[in-house]
Design an enzyme around this catalytic site. Structure first.
Site, PDB file in Angstrom:
ATOM      1  N   LYS A  23       0.827  -1.200   0.000  1.00 18.04           N
ATOM      2  CA  LYS A  23       0.000   0.000   0.000  1.00 18.04           C
ATOM      3  C   LYS A  23       0.864   1.254   0.000  1.00 18.04           C
ATOM      4  O   LYS A  23       0.641   2.183  -0.773  1.00 18.04           O
ATOM      5  CB  LYS A  23      -0.910  -0.031   1.231  1.00 18.04           C
ATOM      6  CG  LYS A  23      -1.978   1.007   1.224  1.00 18.04           C
ATOM      7  CD  LYS A  23      -2.887   0.883   2.458  1.00 18.04           C
ATOM      8  CE  LYS A  23      -3.811  -0.305   2.361  1.00 18.04           C
ATOM      9  NZ  LYS A  23      -4.586  -0.546   3.584  1.00 18.04           N
ATOM     10  N   ARG A  92      -3.161   3.015   8.486  1.00 21.90           N
ATOM     11  CA  ARG A  92      -3.535   1.843   7.699  1.00 21.90           C
ATOM     12  C   ARG A  92      -2.370   0.873   7.597  1.00 21.90           C
ATOM     13  O   ARG A  92      -1.261   1.275   7.266  1.00 21.90           O
ATOM     14  CB  ARG A  92      -3.931   2.269   6.278  1.00 21.90           C
ATOM     15  CG  ARG A  92      -5.152   3.145   6.223  1.00 21.90           C
ATOM     16  CD  ARG A  92      -5.273   3.852   4.884  1.00 21.90           C
ATOM     17  NE  ARG A  92      -6.418   4.748   4.900  1.00 21.90           N
ATOM     18  CZ  ARG A  92      -7.662   4.370   4.573  1.00 21.90           C
ATOM     19  NH1 ARG A  92      -7.903   3.148   4.165  1.00 21.90           N
ATOM     20  NH2 ARG A  92      -8.647   5.228   4.647  1.00 21.90           N
ATOM     21  N   GLY A 101      -7.987  -7.619   4.804  1.00 22.76           N
ATOM     22  CA  GLY A 101      -8.795  -7.697   6.025  1.00 22.76           C
ATOM     23  C   GLY A 101      -8.106  -8.323   7.217  1.00 22.76           C
ATOM     24  O   GLY A 101      -8.705  -8.498   8.269  1.00 22.76           O
ATOM     25  N   MET A 103      -5.218  -7.327   8.870  1.00 27.83           N
ATOM     26  CA  MET A 103      -4.640  -6.455   9.892  1.00 27.83           C
ATOM     27  C   MET A 103      -5.498  -5.216  10.045  1.00 27.83           C
ATOM     28  O   MET A 103      -6.459  -5.032   9.326  1.00 27.83           O
ATOM     29  CB  MET A 103      -3.215  -6.118   9.524  1.00 27.83           C
ATOM     30  CG  MET A 103      -2.300  -7.289   9.783  1.00 27.83           C
ATOM     31  SD  MET A 103      -0.719  -7.016   9.064  1.00 27.83           S
ATOM     32  CE  MET A 103      -1.116  -6.678   7.403  1.00 27.83           C
ATOM     33  N   ARG A 336      -3.634  -1.804  -6.117  1.00 25.71           N
ATOM     34  CA  ARG A 336      -2.801  -3.009  -6.055  1.00 25.71           C
ATOM     35  C   ARG A 336      -3.198  -3.925  -7.192  1.00 25.71           C
ATOM     36  O   ARG A 336      -4.280  -3.778  -7.774  1.00 25.71           O
ATOM     37  CB  ARG A 336      -2.963  -3.711  -4.707  1.00 25.71           C
ATOM     38  CG  ARG A 336      -4.377  -4.162  -4.448  1.00 25.71           C
ATOM     39  CD  ARG A 336      -4.526  -4.704  -3.038  1.00 25.71           C
ATOM     40  NE  ARG A 336      -5.933  -4.974  -2.784  1.00 25.71           N
ATOM     41  CZ  ARG A 336      -6.463  -5.167  -1.593  1.00 25.71           C
ATOM     42  NH1 ARG A 336      -5.705  -5.102  -0.526  1.00 25.71           N
ATOM     43  NH2 ARG A 336      -7.718  -5.432  -1.446  1.00 25.71           N
ATOM     44  N   HIS A 451     -15.713  -9.454   2.525  1.00 24.07           N
ATOM     45  CA  HIS A 451     -14.645 -10.338   2.988  1.00 24.07           C
ATOM     46  C   HIS A 451     -14.798 -11.740   2.402  1.00 24.07           C
ATOM     47  O   HIS A 451     -13.855 -12.312   1.854  1.00 24.07           O
ATOM     48  CB  HIS A 451     -14.687 -10.381   4.515  1.00 24.07           C
ATOM     49  CG  HIS A 451     -13.636 -11.249   5.111  1.00 24.07           C
ATOM     50  ND1 HIS A 451     -13.896 -12.553   5.470  1.00 24.07           N
ATOM     51  CD2 HIS A 451     -12.342 -11.030   5.372  1.00 24.07           C
ATOM     52  CE1 HIS A 451     -12.785 -13.073   5.953  1.00 24.07           C
ATOM     53  NE2 HIS A 451     -11.823 -12.179   5.899  1.00 24.07           N
ATOM     54  N   ARG A 557      -0.111 -47.442 -13.851  1.00 19.68           N
ATOM     55  CA  ARG A 557      -0.056 -48.451 -12.775  1.00 19.68           C
ATOM     56  C   ARG A 557      -0.918 -49.628 -13.212  1.00 19.68           C
ATOM     57  O   ARG A 557      -2.062 -49.431 -13.629  1.00 19.68           O
ATOM     58  CB  ARG A 557      -0.608 -47.879 -11.473  1.00 19.68           C
ATOM     59  CG  ARG A 557       0.214 -46.746 -10.873  1.00 19.68           C
ATOM     60  CD  ARG A 557      -0.410 -46.297  -9.561  1.00 19.68           C
ATOM     61  NE  ARG A 557       0.442 -45.398  -8.804  1.00 19.68           N
ATOM     62  CZ  ARG A 557       0.327 -44.059  -8.794  1.00 19.68           C
ATOM     63  NH1 ARG A 557      -0.596 -43.485  -9.536  1.00 19.68           N
ATOM     64  NH2 ARG A 557       1.137 -43.334  -8.057  1.00 19.68           N
ATOM     65  N   ARG A 613       4.177 -49.604 -15.677  1.00 22.40           N
ATOM     66  CA  ARG A 613       4.880 -50.138 -14.515  1.00 22.40           C
ATOM     67  C   ARG A 613       4.308 -51.503 -14.148  1.00 22.40           C
ATOM     68  O   ARG A 613       3.103 -51.664 -14.026  1.00 22.40           O
ATOM     69  CB  ARG A 613       4.715 -49.201 -13.333  1.00 22.40           C
ATOM     70  CG  ARG A 613       5.595 -49.682 -12.216  1.00 22.40           C
ATOM     71  CD  ARG A 613       5.287 -49.180 -10.862  1.00 22.40           C
ATOM     72  NE  ARG A 613       3.949 -49.227 -10.402  1.00 22.40           N
ATOM     73  CZ  ARG A 613       3.508 -48.411  -9.452  1.00 22.40           C
ATOM     74  NH1 ARG A 613       4.302 -47.494  -8.945  1.00 22.40           N
ATOM     75  NH2 ARG A 613       2.277 -48.518  -9.018  1.00 22.40           N
ATOM     76  N   SER A 746      12.607 -43.190 -13.586  1.00 25.74           N
ATOM     77  CA  SER A 746      11.475 -42.317 -13.262  1.00 25.74           C
ATOM     78  C   SER A 746      11.401 -42.235 -11.743  1.00 25.74           C
ATOM     79  O   SER A 746      11.296 -43.262 -11.056  1.00 25.74           O
ATOM     80  CB  SER A 746      10.182 -42.894 -13.836  1.00 25.74           C
ATOM     81  OG  SER A 746       9.097 -42.071 -13.454  1.00 25.74           O
ATOM     82  N   GLY A 748      10.017 -42.112  -8.381  1.00 28.26           N
ATOM     83  CA  GLY A 748       8.759 -42.380  -7.673  1.00 28.26           C
ATOM     84  C   GLY A 748       8.856 -41.666  -6.337  1.00 28.26           C
ATOM     85  O   GLY A 748       9.204 -42.247  -5.310  1.00 28.26           O
ATOM     86  N   THR A 749       8.572 -40.391  -6.370  1.00 32.06           N
ATOM     87  CA  THR A 749       8.860 -39.571  -5.183  1.00 32.06           C
ATOM     88  C   THR A 749       7.875 -39.799  -4.039  1.00 32.06           C
ATOM     89  O   THR A 749       8.122 -39.337  -2.933  1.00 32.06           O
ATOM     90  CB  THR A 749       8.907 -38.081  -5.561  1.00 32.06           C
ATOM     91  OG1 THR A 749       7.823 -37.803  -6.441  1.00 32.06           O
ATOM     92  CG2 THR A 749      10.220 -37.728  -6.221  1.00 32.06           C
ATOM     93  N   ASP A 751       7.153 -42.916  -2.876  1.00 34.47           N
ATOM     94  CA  ASP A 751       7.919 -43.877  -2.080  1.00 34.47           C
ATOM     95  C   ASP A 751       9.286 -43.335  -1.691  1.00 34.47           C
ATOM     96  O   ASP A 751       9.763 -43.601  -0.589  1.00 34.47           O
ATOM     97  CB  ASP A 751       8.080 -45.196  -2.850  1.00 34.47           C
ATOM     98  CG  ASP A 751       6.887 -46.116  -2.609  1.00 34.47           C
ATOM     99  OD1 ASP A 751       6.562 -46.349  -1.438  1.00 34.47           O
ATOM    100  OD2 ASP A 751       6.277 -46.579  -3.592  1.00 34.47           O
ATOM    101  N   CYS A 814       7.299 -39.406 -11.579  1.00 35.75           N
ATOM    102  CA  CYS A 814       5.888 -39.801 -11.668  1.00 35.75           C
ATOM    103  C   CYS A 814       5.202 -39.828 -10.316  1.00 35.75           C
ATOM    104  O   CYS A 814       4.057 -40.237 -10.208  1.00 35.75           O
ATOM    105  CB  CYS A 814       5.750 -41.136 -12.394  1.00 35.75           C
ATOM    106  SG  CYS A 814       6.530 -42.499 -11.525  1.00 35.75           S
ATOM    107  N   TYR A 834      11.027 -34.898 -18.203  1.00 37.08           N
ATOM    108  CA  TYR A 834       9.580 -34.670 -18.107  1.00 37.08           C
ATOM    109  C   TYR A 834       9.103 -34.835 -16.676  1.00 37.08           C
ATOM    110  O   TYR A 834       9.801 -35.407 -15.837  1.00 37.08           O
ATOM    111  CB  TYR A 834       8.809 -35.645 -19.022  1.00 37.08           C
ATOM    112  CG  TYR A 834       8.896 -37.083 -18.585  1.00 37.08           C
ATOM    113  CD1 TYR A 834       8.019 -37.598 -17.630  1.00 37.08           C
ATOM    114  CD2 TYR A 834       9.872 -37.933 -19.101  1.00 37.08           C
ATOM    115  CE1 TYR A 834       8.114 -38.913 -17.203  1.00 37.08           C
ATOM    116  CE2 TYR A 834       9.975 -39.242 -18.683  1.00 37.08           C
ATOM    117  CZ  TYR A 834       9.092 -39.731 -17.728  1.00 37.08           C
ATOM    118  OH  TYR A 834       9.192 -41.011 -17.293  1.00 37.08           O
TER     119      TYR A 834
HETATM  120  C1  PEP Z   1       5.802 -43.360  -6.243  1.00 37.66           C
HETATM  121  O1  PEP Z   1       6.121 -44.087  -5.305  1.00 37.66           O
HETATM  122  O2  PEP Z   1       6.125 -42.180  -6.306  1.00 37.66           O
HETATM  123  C2  PEP Z   1       4.950 -43.886  -7.322  1.00 37.66           C
HETATM  124  C3  PEP Z   1       4.648 -43.122  -8.348  1.00 37.66           C
HETATM  125  O3  PEP Z   1       4.444 -45.107  -7.179  1.00 37.66           O
HETATM  126  P1  PEP Z   1       3.203 -45.467  -6.246  1.00 37.66           P
HETATM  127  O4  PEP Z   1       2.576 -44.198  -5.827  1.00 37.66           O
HETATM  128  O5  PEP Z   1       2.305 -46.302  -7.081  1.00 37.66           O
HETATM  129  O6  PEP Z   1       3.836 -46.219  -5.140  1.00 37.66           O
HETATM  130 MG    MG Z   2       5.939 -46.204  -5.541  1.00 41.60          MG
END
Ligand code: PEP
Ligand code: MG
Length: 867
Positions: A23, A92, A101, A103, A336, A451, A557, A613, A746, A748-749, A751, A814, A834
């Site tokens: 502001k 203000r 809204g 503060m 703003r 609000h 899957r 997979r 790939s 597998g975040t 797990d 993935c 990717y």
């Molecule tokens: C993972 O583990 O990130 C994954 C994609 O496999 P899933 O979720 O099927 O275990």
């Molecule tokens: Mg997995």
């Protein structure tokens, strides 16, 4: 030299919005542009941080304030605290990132009995003078001393009742003078001391209170929800008061340069004649559309439209302004970057590019990827012939059904069990936790800038506001709409796109995406480097993903292919079999099912890669609970398969090595499907066979051999890749060895997060992790946003070591993180090829990938653009 804490609006400060708040920076910039802004000065966020440390104003600040008040007096020709034509100011809040809204603000500082009388005499308008004075006592009482707001409201209501009037504006000067005395008594009763008559003392205490409001619980909840750092602090703007409540030639309003719901060209907003700004923002009186000003105050309206045009051109973005007209003279109090729906953001960005105001890259950068989700929300089926029970304002788009709750705490409680709809007379900043918990918000009162409307839009939640046909009985905890009486827990549906309200649940359909969406995403595609794939397990999902712009499947899957009425019993027979021959016979019967599923997916993704997979979950997941076992044989097998930690047990590639016939059947089904599709369509699908949960080179090497030998039998000559998921830390650490057997990795975040952090992905989120996030042990949920320092580091190691063995190694992700904008940015930085995410998040990922590329080139993101 001591830190300087105060800057006049026309003084260059450096330090921008971080120092002056949004502001303050806006007021300074407008002043310097020659836009009509009241005079004033800004006390910096440095002062706020110093205040929060010691709970007192930093040394030297009061002297600086005095000096700047003196300059303000000079400039306005009025004296602060004088009983003749006094200078009044507002205080203000304004942080670097807008927190609507959250503060506090106090208006009309500088009034006491003497100066109120002086103001009444000077203006010939005692009504205005005493209305301003009573507002000051009320706001000062509430904000500085924490006096209960209801006490003031009740006194006002009972005065109106005793005078037999409906509107505040129908009270005259004498009535309001009497109200001032009542308010002073409430103040005395609530605080044990008299309302401070000294203007300077009022100002200094008000500044401290606004600084302290940075730390109110509601502001903290808001910051957490919007990931705003706690240490930013707020600036305070001390602004010469201009009065919208001086009579019918005065008024106040808020306006957008374009419609914040649709993006249509504006001006768009609301206006209240003879009122102060708080009346509009708080939604206490229902305002008129801004158009009404055109006839009521044509000159001020023309100046407003012209000024808004200048502001949009100057900032090269859609603006949200607050203004006041005092005796036909226009003043801007704030500008703003406007909060807007995703639909409006797309339309405005496309139009501004067309108008030559911004480039395509800037247009892409202006769209918040997370907000795009809004467009992907369900809508009420347009084919359904439904009678709405009531209609309110279409305050924030999307449709939602949920159990009715009447207060924010109940919303949080009940939302643990089922979706809820928060139904309130109007919302206030204290309701923020309930709004976060609810699927949608419905209010009886308030306009498009109330609000409820502003906050819901920012959250991307459906909201219907100002639904006057709804009546709430707070005591009985019921609501009525026409002939319907609703109790807490009854289901309502709202359509925030049209303002309709329905009793009960209503059929919803997926959203329809428009041309602006396609256009902007097309521009995003020109900019991004990351490929975007989808996680899709069925031909339908694959088709939807492709329509959303997916460039292949990053994770198919296969486990669901073993479920269903016909397949599951065969799968169970396979699991119960006590010999390889028994297993093979069941698998032979499963093969055609899998093959036909794969054929459908390959055809839906023709020309694009499909990563399949092989079976991953532990086998017990295909059997019922022991109590539901159909015979002793099944019971015994269930017991034999039991593991204490199934997620760390016989699953993933371990199954493939223990029961190679399972993976052999799956590879055979894939290869036959590839051949069948090639014969049918003339082109072979681009198949990538992926092995889960690999930790050792030897695991993958053996499975690769199995894969290749079956492939050779079934589909010789059809190209394909064999690779692995990286889901356990060992795989990341030994990625150089594993890459010897892999064409691709790939991540597998899901797990990998579970195994790196030792957080169960099934239990942590309802449990200690929730507390960790609330207490700030962790800033982000690691199952939502990649834990960059831990899991991310392992990914970096895997990328480096994998590529050291195989420079052409294909790399993707993935896990669920593939659709999270922050994680997408990390994957871009890591140089992955990717990201893969659920079909509905594909557009979000496309945009996030473009943002990552733009950020690398230095094009500002939507946040930096003032969003
Ligand atoms: C993972 O583990 O990130 C994954 C994609 O496999 P899933 O979720 O099927 O275990
Ligand atoms: Mg997995």
């Amino acid at each position: 030299m001591a830190t300087r804490y105060v800057y006049d609006f026309d003084e260059p400060a450096g330090g921008g919005r971080e120092l002056l708040g949004g502001k303050g920076a806006g007021l300074a910039e407008m002043t310097q542009l020659g836009i009509p802004v009241p005079a004033g000065f800004t006390i910096t966020t440095d002062a706020c941080r110093a205040y929060l440390e010691s709970r007192r104003l930093p040394a030297g600040l009061e002297d600086e304030i005095d000096a700047h008040v003196a300059r303000l007096e000079e400039r306005t020709g009025r004296r602060f605290g004088s009983s003749d034509d006094p200078l009044l100011v507002s205080v203000r809040s304004g942080a670097a990132i807008s927190m609507p809204g959250m503060m506090d603000t106090i208006l009309n500082l500088g009034l006491d009995d003497g100066s109120a009388a002086g103001l009444a005499a000077r203006t010939g308008n005692p009504r205005f003078a005493y209305d301003s004075y009573r507002r000051l006592i009320q706001m000062f009482g509430e904000v500085v001393e924490g006096v209960d707001a209801h006490r003031f409201e009740t006194a006002l209501t009972s005065l109106k009742q005793s005078r037999g009037v409906q509107q505040d504006t129908e009270l005259d000067g004498d009535d309001l003078r009497e109200l001032v005395e009542t308010f002073k008594a409430i103040y005395r009763d609530g605080t044990g001391s008299d309302f401070p008559a000294d203007a300077r003392a009022q100002l200094v205490r008000a500044v401290g209170a606004v600084f302290a409001s940075w730390d109110t619980p509601r502001a903290q909840v808001y910051r957490r929800a919007h990931e705003i750092p706690d240490d930013l602090g707020t600036a305070v703007n001390v602004v010469q008061m201009v009065f919208g409540n001086k009579g019918e030639r005065s008024g106040t309003g808020v306006a957008f340069t374009r419609d914040p719901s649709t993006g249509d060209p504006g001006p768009y907003g609301e206006f209240l004649a003879n009122a102060q700004g708080e009346d509009v923002v708080a939604g206490i009186r229902t305002p008129q559309p801004i158009e009404a000003m055109r006839t009521a105050m044509p000159d001020a309206y023309a100046q407003l439209v012209e000024t808004m045009g200048r502001l949009e051109t100057h900032y090269r973005d859609m603006q949200d302004i607050e203004f006041t007209v005092e005796d036909d003279r226009l003043y801007l109090l704030q500008t703003r970057s406007a909060k807007r729906t995703a639909a409006a953001a797309l339309k405005a960005a496309a139009a501004m590019t067309d108008e030559g105001l911004i480039t395509r890259e800037e247009a892409v950068a202006r769209i918040d990827p997370a907000q795009l989700d809004q467009l992907l929300h369900p809508m009420i089926d347009p084919q359904a012939h439904l009678e709405p029970a009531a209609k309110g304002l279409n305050a924030s788009p999307g449709a939602a059904s949920g159990a009715v709750v009447f207060d924010a705490d109940s919303a949080v409680e009940r939302a643990k069990l089922a979706p809820v709809l928060l139904v309130r007379f109007e919302t206030a900043p204290d309701d923020i936790h309930g709004m976060i918990a609810a699927e949608g918000i419905l209010t009886v009162h308030g306009g498009m800038t109330s609000h409820a409307a502003v906050v819901a839009r920012g959250m991307g939640k459906p909201c219907v506001a100002g639904c006057a046909e709804l009546q709430i009985d707070e005591q009985a905890r019921t609501a009525t709409i026409g002939s319907h009486t609703l109790h807490e827990g009854d289901v309502l549906t709202i359509d925030g796109g049209t303002g309709r309200v329905f009793v009960g649940a209503v059929p919803l359909v997926p959203p329809q995406l428009n041309d602006d969406f396609e256009l902007l995403l097309g521009w995003a595609d020109e900019v991004r480097r990351l490929g975007i794939r989808a996680n899709a397990d069925t031909p339908d999902d694959a088709t939807r993903a492709r329509a959303f712009g997916a460039e292949g499947i990053g994770l198919c899957r296969t486990e669901h292919m073993f479920f269903g009425e016909v397949r599951l019993p065969v799968m169970q027979e396979m699991i119960l079999a006590d010999s390889e021959a028994g297993r093979r016979s069941a698998l032979d019967r499963l093969l055609p099912f899998q093959q036909s599923d794969f054929e459908g997916i390959f055809e839906a993704m023709a020309g694009l890669p499909v990563t399949i997979r092989l079976l991953d979950p532990p086998l017990h997941e295909f059997l019922p609970a022991e109590e539901q076992a159909t015979d002793d044989r099944m019971r015994a097998r269930i017991r034999a398969l039991r593991e204490t930690n199934p997620m760390l047990g016989t699953r993933g590639c371990r199954l493939g090595l223990m029961f190679p016939e399972i993976y052999e059947m799956q590879v055979r089904a894939i290869a036959r499907a590839a051949r069948a599709v090639q014969e049918r369509t003339g082109s072979a699908p681009l198949v990538e066979v992926m092995h889960p949960l690999v930790g050792f080179r030897e695991e993958l090497a053996r499975l690769r051999e199995l894969t290749e030998s079956v492939w050779e039998e079934e589909a010789p000559g059809i190209e394909h890749l064999v690779g692995t998921m990286i889901e356990v830390p060992r795989a990341a650490l030994r990625a150089d060895e594993i890459a010897e057997a892999a064409d691709f990795f790939s991540f597998g975040t899901n797990d990998l997060t579970q195994t790196t952090l030792a957080f169960s992905r099934d239990d942590a989120e309802g449990n200690f992790l929730t507390e960790y996030l609330e207490d700030g042990v962790l800033r982000h949920n690691p199952f939502e946003t990649i834990d960059v320092e831990g899991v991310g580091d392992l990914m970096r190691i895997a990328v480096d070591r994998g590529r050291s063995t195989r420079p052409q190694l294909k790399l993707g992700i993935c896990g669920e993180h593939g659709g999270d904008p922050r994680s997408v940015r990390f994957c871009h930085a890591l140089g992955l090829d990717y990201v893969s995410c659920s079909p509905f998040r594909v557009p979000v990922a496309r945009l996030a990938a473009a943002h990552a590329a733009l950020a690398e080139q230095g094009t500002a993101s939507y946040a930096a653009a003032g969003g």
